[in-house]
Scaffold this motif. Structure first.
Motif, PDB file in Angstrom:
ATOM      1  N   GLN A 116       0.855  -1.184   0.000  1.00  0.00           N
ATOM      2  CA  GLN A 116       0.000   0.000   0.000  1.00  0.00           C
ATOM      3  C   GLN A 116       0.899   1.245   0.000  1.00  0.00           C
ATOM      4  O   GLN A 116       1.579   1.520   0.988  1.00  0.00           O
ATOM      5  CB  GLN A 116      -0.930   0.004   1.221  1.00  0.00           C
ATOM      6  CG  GLN A 116      -2.072  -0.987   1.120  1.00  0.00           C
ATOM      7  CD  GLN A 116      -1.645  -2.401   1.451  1.00  0.00           C
ATOM      8  OE1 GLN A 116      -0.510  -2.618   1.828  1.00  0.00           O
ATOM      9  NE2 GLN A 116      -2.549  -3.342   1.304  1.00  0.00           N
ATOM     10  N   LYS A 117       0.874   1.959  -1.095  1.00  0.00           N
ATOM     11  CA  LYS A 117       1.817   3.068  -1.270  1.00  0.00           C
ATOM     12  C   LYS A 117       1.192   4.403  -0.879  1.00  0.00           C
ATOM     13  O   LYS A 117       1.322   5.395  -1.597  1.00  0.00           O
ATOM     14  CB  LYS A 117       2.288   3.120  -2.722  1.00  0.00           C
ATOM     15  CG  LYS A 117       2.989   1.856  -3.177  1.00  0.00           C
ATOM     16  CD  LYS A 117       3.275   1.901  -4.677  1.00  0.00           C
ATOM     17  CE  LYS A 117       3.896   0.593  -5.145  1.00  0.00           C
ATOM     18  NZ  LYS A 117       4.132   0.600  -6.628  1.00  0.00           N
ATOM     19  N   ILE A 118       0.519   4.424   0.226  1.00  0.00           N
ATOM     20  CA  ILE A 118      -0.094   5.687   0.656  1.00  0.00           C
ATOM     21  C   ILE A 118       0.415   6.131   2.024  1.00  0.00           C
ATOM     22  O   ILE A 118      -0.026   7.160   2.534  1.00  0.00           O
ATOM     23  CB  ILE A 118      -1.635   5.587   0.687  1.00  0.00           C
ATOM     24  CG1 ILE A 118      -2.103   4.612   1.757  1.00  0.00           C
ATOM     25  CG2 ILE A 118      -2.184   5.183  -0.672  1.00  0.00           C
ATOM     26  CD1 ILE A 118      -3.600   4.667   1.988  1.00  0.00           C
ATOM     27  N   ILE A 119       1.316   5.372   2.649  1.00  0.00           N
ATOM     28  CA  ILE A 119       1.861   5.781   3.942  1.00  0.00           C
ATOM     29  C   ILE A 119       2.584   7.121   3.774  1.00  0.00           C
ATOM     30  O   ILE A 119       3.452   7.284   2.909  1.00  0.00           O
ATOM     31  CB  ILE A 119       2.837   4.725   4.498  1.00  0.00           C
ATOM     32  CG1 ILE A 119       2.160   3.355   4.597  1.00  0.00           C
ATOM     33  CG2 ILE A 119       3.370   5.165   5.864  1.00  0.00           C
ATOM     34  CD1 ILE A 119       0.967   3.318   5.514  1.00  0.00           C
ATOM     35  N   GLY A 120       2.205   8.092   4.572  1.00  0.00           N
ATOM     36  CA  GLY A 120       2.785   9.428   4.482  1.00  0.00           C
ATOM     37  C   GLY A 120       1.986  10.383   3.619  1.00  0.00           C
ATOM     38  O   GLY A 120       2.212  11.601   3.663  1.00  0.00           O
ATOM     39  N   ASP A 121       1.044   9.875   2.829  1.00  0.00           N
ATOM     40  CA  ASP A 121       0.191  10.741   2.004  1.00  0.00           C
ATOM     41  C   ASP A 121      -0.819  11.479   2.878  1.00  0.00           C
ATOM     42  O   ASP A 121      -1.179  11.022   3.968  1.00  0.00           O
ATOM     43  CB  ASP A 121      -0.553   9.919   0.954  1.00  0.00           C
ATOM     44  CG  ASP A 121       0.369   9.431  -0.162  1.00  0.00           C
ATOM     45  OD1 ASP A 121       1.536   9.866  -0.189  1.00  0.00           O
ATOM     46  OD2 ASP A 121      -0.077   8.609  -0.980  1.00  0.00           O
ATOM     47  N   GLU A 122      -1.292  12.619   2.364  1.00  0.00           N
ATOM     48  CA  GLU A 122      -2.242  13.448   3.116  1.00  0.00           C
ATOM     49  C   GLU A 122      -3.513  13.685   2.307  1.00  0.00           C
ATOM     50  O   GLU A 122      -3.502  13.630   1.072  1.00  0.00           O
ATOM     51  CB  GLU A 122      -1.602  14.794   3.468  1.00  0.00           C
ATOM     52  CG  GLU A 122      -0.398  14.686   4.405  1.00  0.00           C
ATOM     53  CD  GLU A 122       0.171  16.049   4.768  1.00  0.00           C
ATOM     54  OE1 GLU A 122      -0.435  17.080   4.382  1.00  0.00           O
ATOM     55  OE2 GLU A 122       1.218  16.079   5.443  1.00  0.00           O
ATOM     56  N   PHE A 123      -4.604  13.948   3.021  1.00  0.00           N
ATOM     57  CA  PHE A 123      -5.853  14.343   2.369  1.00  0.00           C
ATOM     58  C   PHE A 123      -6.626  15.255   3.308  1.00  0.00           C
ATOM     59  O   PHE A 123      -6.333  15.334   4.504  1.00  0.00           O
ATOM     60  CB  PHE A 123      -6.681  13.128   1.951  1.00  0.00           C
ATOM     61  CG  PHE A 123      -7.036  12.199   3.086  1.00  0.00           C
ATOM     62  CD1 PHE A 123      -8.233  12.326   3.749  1.00  0.00           C
ATOM     63  CD2 PHE A 123      -6.161  11.187   3.481  1.00  0.00           C
ATOM     64  CE1 PHE A 123      -8.569  11.472   4.779  1.00  0.00           C
ATOM     65  CE2 PHE A 123      -6.490  10.331   4.508  1.00  0.00           C
ATOM     66  CZ  PHE A 123      -7.694  10.476   5.169  1.00  0.00           C
TER      67      PHE A 123
END
Length: 223
Positions: A116-123
């Motif tokens: 899952q390549k969303i660790i560290g992403d923001e929304f």
């Protein structure tokens, strides 16, 4: 003859005295033995009672720790708009901090079960604006909605009811026996359709992102 009588009397007196001494000694020993038994029985009884009480108290503490304070077996379906307390727990800019776990369903557009390549992403989740464009590695999860419709669909009052509804092990999500969990969905206000991101609010102080079958711990960056 008199001498013989005297001798006989003396012998009888001596025998009588000896018998009395034997009886007295026997009685004393019996009495002491009985007293010792009573004392020992009392001490033993006291010790057993103490041990029993300690065990009972320990068992009582253990039982209380694993019994839900709210014994509701099923989550409440509420399907309402957000109240102010829930809004405060949901709105803000959030960063995906870590992967928590998976539901018993594999309908997931991310790379299940690893990658899952969303660790560290923001929304962003605002009252009048929602954007998950920050989840840039997965097109299916990139949405931008003006005036989104946030809905509180379910409230679960313990981990058992949570599992019954969502078929998700609460332990990896750090959801404990007496935690209160709210389930939030987001609909596009123009199409009325839902988007494939939803949220768990735990005790109004934790936010968990749910990408269909995958759950992530979130950390608030700004309000």
């Amino acid at each position: 003859m008199k001498k013989i009588l005297l001798v006989c009397i003396m012998i009888m007196l001596m025998l009588s005295s000896a018998c009395e001494n034997v009886e007295t000694t026997s009685t004393t020993k019996t009495s002491n033995t009985s007293n010792n038994r009573v004392e020992n029985a009392t001490v033993s009884k006291g010790a057993d009672t103490s041990q029993t009480n300690t065990t009972s108290e320990h068992e009582s503490e253990t039982d209380e720790s694993i019994i839900p304070k709210n014994t509701t077996e099923y989550c409440d379906g509420v399907w309402t708009n957000l109240d102010s307390e829930t809004e405060k727990s949901l709105y803000g800019t959030w960063k995906v901090e870590k992967l928590l776990g998976f539901a018993n369903s594999y309908n997931d557009a991310s790379e299940y079960p690893t990658g899952q390549k969303i660790i560290g992403d923001e929304f962003k989740i605002k009252k009048d604006f929602f954007s998950s464009k920050g989840l840039k590695n997965y097109n299916d999860y990139q949405h931008e909605v003006k005036n989104p419709l946030y809905r509180l669909e379910f409230i679960c009052y313990n981990s058992d009811s949570f599992y019954r509804l969502f078929k998700t092990d609460p332990d990896p999500l750090n959801i404990n026996i007496n935690d209160k969990v709210k389930y939030i969905v987001i609909n596009d206000s123009s199409t009325k359709l839902g988007i494939p991101l939803s949220f768990f609010i735990v005790n109004n102080d934790r936010l968990i992102l749910l990408l269909e079958a995958t759950s992530f711990e979130l950390k608030k960056v700004t309000d």
